[in-house]
Design a protein around this motif. Structure first.
Motif, short mmCIF file in Angstrom:
data_model
loop_
_atom_site.label_atom_id
_atom_site.label_comp_id
_atom_site.label_asym_id
_atom_site.label_seq_id
_atom_site.Cartn_x
_atom_site.Cartn_y
_atom_site.Cartn_z
N LYS A 21 109.60 39.24 -49.32
CA LYS A 21 109.03 39.66 -48.04
C LYS A 21 108.01 40.78 -48.26
CE LYS A 21 110.42 41.09 -43.43
NZ LYS A 21 111.55 41.41 -42.55
N PHE A 22 108.33 41.72 -49.13
CA PHE A 22 107.43 42.84 -49.43
C PHE A 22 106.12 42.34 -50.01
CE2 PHE A 22 105.88 46.16 -52.29
CZ PHE A 22 105.93 47.28 -51.47
N LEU A 23 106.19 41.35 -50.92
CA LEU A 23 105.00 40.82 -51.59
C LEU A 23 104.32 39.71 -50.80
CD1 LEU A 23 106.32 40.64 -55.26
CD2 LEU A 23 104.77 42.34 -54.29
N ALA A 41 108.14 43.17 -62.79
CA ALA A 41 109.33 43.44 -63.59
C ALA A 41 110.55 43.39 -62.69
CB ALA A 41 109.21 44.81 -64.24
N TYR A 42 111.68 42.99 -63.27
CA TYR A 42 112.91 42.87 -62.48
C TYR A 42 114.11 43.32 -63.30
CZ TYR A 42 113.57 38.47 -65.02
OH TYR A 42 113.72 37.52 -66.01
N LEU A 43 115.20 43.54 -62.60
CA LEU A 43 116.46 43.92 -63.23
C LEU A 43 117.44 42.78 -63.07
CD1 LEU A 43 116.74 47.40 -61.49
CD2 LEU A 43 115.99 46.99 -63.83
N LYS A 44 118.22 42.54 -64.09
CA LYS A 44 119.25 41.51 -64.02
C LYS A 44 120.59 42.22 -64.11
CE LYS A 44 120.14 37.06 -64.37
NZ LYS A 44 120.08 36.05 -63.49
N LEU A 45 121.34 42.21 -63.02
CA LEU A 45 122.65 42.85 -62.95
C LEU A 45 123.70 41.77 -62.78
CD1 LEU A 45 121.58 45.65 -60.46
CD2 LEU A 45 121.76 45.83 -62.93
N GLY A 46 124.29 41.35 -63.90
CA GLY A 46 125.18 40.19 -63.84
C GLY A 46 124.34 38.97 -63.49
N VAL A 49 119.62 39.43 -59.27
CA VAL A 49 118.27 39.88 -59.63
C VAL A 49 117.87 40.94 -58.63
CG1 VAL A 49 115.86 39.19 -59.81
CG2 VAL A 49 117.65 37.67 -60.63
N ARG A 50 117.37 42.04 -59.13
CA ARG A 50 116.91 43.14 -58.28
C ARG A 50 115.54 43.60 -58.74
NH1 ARG A 50 120.51 41.36 -55.75
NH2 ARG A 50 122.41 42.39 -55.08
N TYR A 51 114.78 44.14 -57.82
CA TYR A 51 113.45 44.66 -58.11
C TYR A 51 113.40 46.12 -57.66
CZ TYR A 51 111.88 39.82 -58.56
OH TYR A 51 111.72 38.52 -58.96
N ARG A 52 112.80 46.97 -58.49
CA ARG A 52 112.53 48.34 -58.06
C ARG A 52 111.27 48.31 -57.20
NH1 ARG A 52 113.28 50.60 -63.85
NH2 ARG A 52 115.47 51.19 -63.80
N VAL A 53 111.28 49.06 -56.13
CA VAL A 53 110.10 49.13 -55.26
C VAL A 53 108.90 49.65 -56.05
CG1 VAL A 53 109.14 50.21 -53.20
CG2 VAL A 53 111.49 49.36 -53.17
N LEU A 56 107.32 46.83 -57.85
CA LEU A 56 106.56 45.97 -56.93
C LEU A 56 105.21 46.60 -56.60
CD1 LEU A 56 109.40 44.89 -54.48
CD2 LEU A 56 108.49 43.60 -56.43
N MET A 57 105.22 47.92 -56.40
CA MET A 57 103.97 48.62 -56.12
C MET A 57 103.03 48.56 -57.33
SD MET A 57 104.19 49.75 -53.01
CE MET A 57 102.99 51.05 -52.88
N ASP A 58 103.58 48.73 -58.54
CA ASP A 58 102.77 48.63 -59.76
C ASP A 58 102.17 47.24 -59.90
OD1 ASP A 58 103.37 51.25 -60.43
OD2 ASP A 58 104.93 50.68 -61.88
N TYR A 59 102.95 46.21 -59.60
CA TYR A 59 102.49 44.83 -59.68
C TYR A 59 101.31 44.61 -58.73
CZ TYR A 59 102.55 39.75 -59.12
OH TYR A 59 102.19 38.43 -59.06
N LEU A 60 101.43 45.11 -57.51
CA LEU A 60 100.33 44.98 -56.55
C LEU A 60 99.08 45.71 -57.03
CD1 LEU A 60 102.17 45.37 -53.13
CD2 LEU A 60 101.21 43.29 -54.13
#
Length: 70
Positions: A21-23, A41-46, A49-53, A56-60
């Motif tokens: 939704k953010f992107l 970039a993303y995080l895999k916790l078990g 999948v999670r993304y640091r805001v 996401l800002m760096d990606y944009l």
């Protein structure tokens, strides 16, 4: 907003639905990008999948095109 509040907001972690939704992309596009090693970039916790805001800002910012900068 203080500098500390801004830092805390960027350290917030969101799930793939919130990231999509953010992107303004579909969740499936984010999933495809992860499989092809594209996208933010993303995080895999078990199995989650999670993304640091901040990621996401760096990606944009990396995909920003400035027509004035020639």
């Amino acid at each position: 907003m203080t500098a500390q509040q801004v830092h805390q907001a960027y350290d917030e972690v969101v799930n793939e639905y919130e990231a999509a939704k953010f992107l303004k992309k579909s969740v499936q596009t984010l999933r495809n990008d992860r499989c092809s090693r594209k996208g933010p970039a993303y995080l895999k916790l078990g199995r989650s999948v999670r993304y640091r805001v901040s990621d996401l800002m760096d990606y944009l910012e990396k995909h920003r095109i400035d027509p004035e900068a020639v």
